[in-house]
Write an enzyme that holds these catalytic residues in place. Structure first.
Site, mmCIF file in Angstrom:
data_model
loop_
_atom_site.group_PDB
_atom_site.id
_atom_site.type_symbol
_atom_site.label_atom_id
_atom_site.label_comp_id
_atom_site.label_asym_id
_atom_site.label_seq_id
_atom_site.Cartn_x
_atom_site.Cartn_y
_atom_site.Cartn_z
ATOM 1 N N GLY A 71 56.801 51.534 51.325
ATOM 2 C CA GLY A 71 55.866 50.415 51.381
ATOM 3 C C GLY A 71 54.487 50.759 50.857
ATOM 4 N N HIS A 131 41.939 41.604 53.209
ATOM 5 C CA HIS A 131 42.427 42.735 53.997
ATOM 6 C C HIS A 131 41.264 43.462 54.654
ATOM 7 C CE1 HIS A 131 46.187 42.187 51.706
ATOM 8 N NE2 HIS A 131 46.753 42.797 52.728
ATOM 9 N N HIS A 132 41.613 44.406 55.517
ATOM 10 C CA HIS A 132 40.616 45.232 56.193
ATOM 11 C C HIS A 132 39.876 46.115 55.182
ATOM 12 C CE1 HIS A 132 43.493 48.594 55.764
ATOM 13 N NE2 HIS A 132 44.409 47.688 56.082
ATOM 14 N N LYS A 135 41.440 49.309 53.304
ATOM 15 C CA LYS A 135 42.477 49.213 52.274
ATOM 16 C C LYS A 135 41.904 49.670 50.937
ATOM 17 C CE LYS A 135 46.003 46.167 50.304
ATOM 18 N NZ LYS A 135 47.055 47.179 50.525
#
Length: 232
Positions: A71, A131-132, A135
């Site tokens: 992933g 996103h955070h 990332k």
């Protein structure tokens, strides 16, 4: 199932917690500077490390005949070579930019909407992803997969982080503290806007999907996707 976790950050820790709750065993864990356990005991490896380590981790597993669920994003310039190696080694491999079941259903919905919107040229398509702040890659791999699902139906050749053009779909990446992942596809005309959104509330969805993929990949040979896992 005996699992190896290649990469033990926030995702790796979440996968460990949920895998143990399902009765699986973690036989190997690797971090950036250390590892513990025995890799060769693993039935499947789940790879969530970083773009710099992903290819070497995947290769190591192929060399040991260990199926890999990957992933990690940001390494796809080497994807074709990894697939060739998997086939040469008669290996087992699933890569997904996002393993969440909900996101993969969203991918399917995205393609269906793109097909539906194809005749309506007054609508301009765009993708926003949030996103955070930790990332590293932008845009997200999920946003790129979304764009790839739209391209065939919109007479585009790809995506861009610059202004939208006749050839490219604009992706707008944003980084905000503690956002797990939100992706929105919008079709905007002078009259109205159509939007579809997927918002992750926790990392559990990604982890559960990765474990589901690992369970499915056991005893199989070849290169697969989450479409195969989910039958969609």
């Amino acid at each position: 199932m005996k699992l190896a976790l290649l990469g033990f950050g926030k995702m790796g820790k979440t996968i460990e917690k949920l895998a143990l709750s399902k009765g699986h065993t973690i036989v190997y864990k690797s971090m950036s500077s250390a590892s513990e356990g025995i890799l060769t005991e693993a039935d499947v490896a789940i790879e969530f490390s970083n773009p710099e380590s992903a290819v070497s981790n995947i290769t190591k597993c192929f060399d040991q005949d260990i199926p890999v669920v990957c992933g990690t994003t940001g390494w796809l310039s080497d994807y074709d070579e990894v697939i060739k190696l998997c086939k040469r080694r008669n290996g087992s491999f699933i890569y997904a930019s996002n393993f969440s079941v909900g996101v993969n259903l969203f991918f399917k919905l995205n393609s269906e909407l793109a097909k539906l919107m194809q005749p309506w040229e007054t609508y301009e398509v765009a993708i926003e992803e949030i996103h955070h702040t930790e990332k590293k890659d932008a845009p997200s791999g999920t946003a790129i997969t979304i764009a790839e699902g739209i391209v065939p139906f919109q007479n585009k050749t790809g995506w861009t982080l610059e202004e939208a053009s006749e050839e490219a779909i604009k992706i707008i990446p944003k980084r905000i503290d503690d956002v797990k992942g939100t992706h929105t596809v919008s079709y905007t005309s002078a009259i109205d806007t159509i939007k579809i959104t997927h918002e992750a509330h926790s990392r559990d969805g990604f982890a559960k999907g990765a474990i589901l993929a690992a369970e499915w990949l056991q005893q199989k040979k070849g290169v697969f996707t989450m479409k195969d896992v989910l039958g969609i």
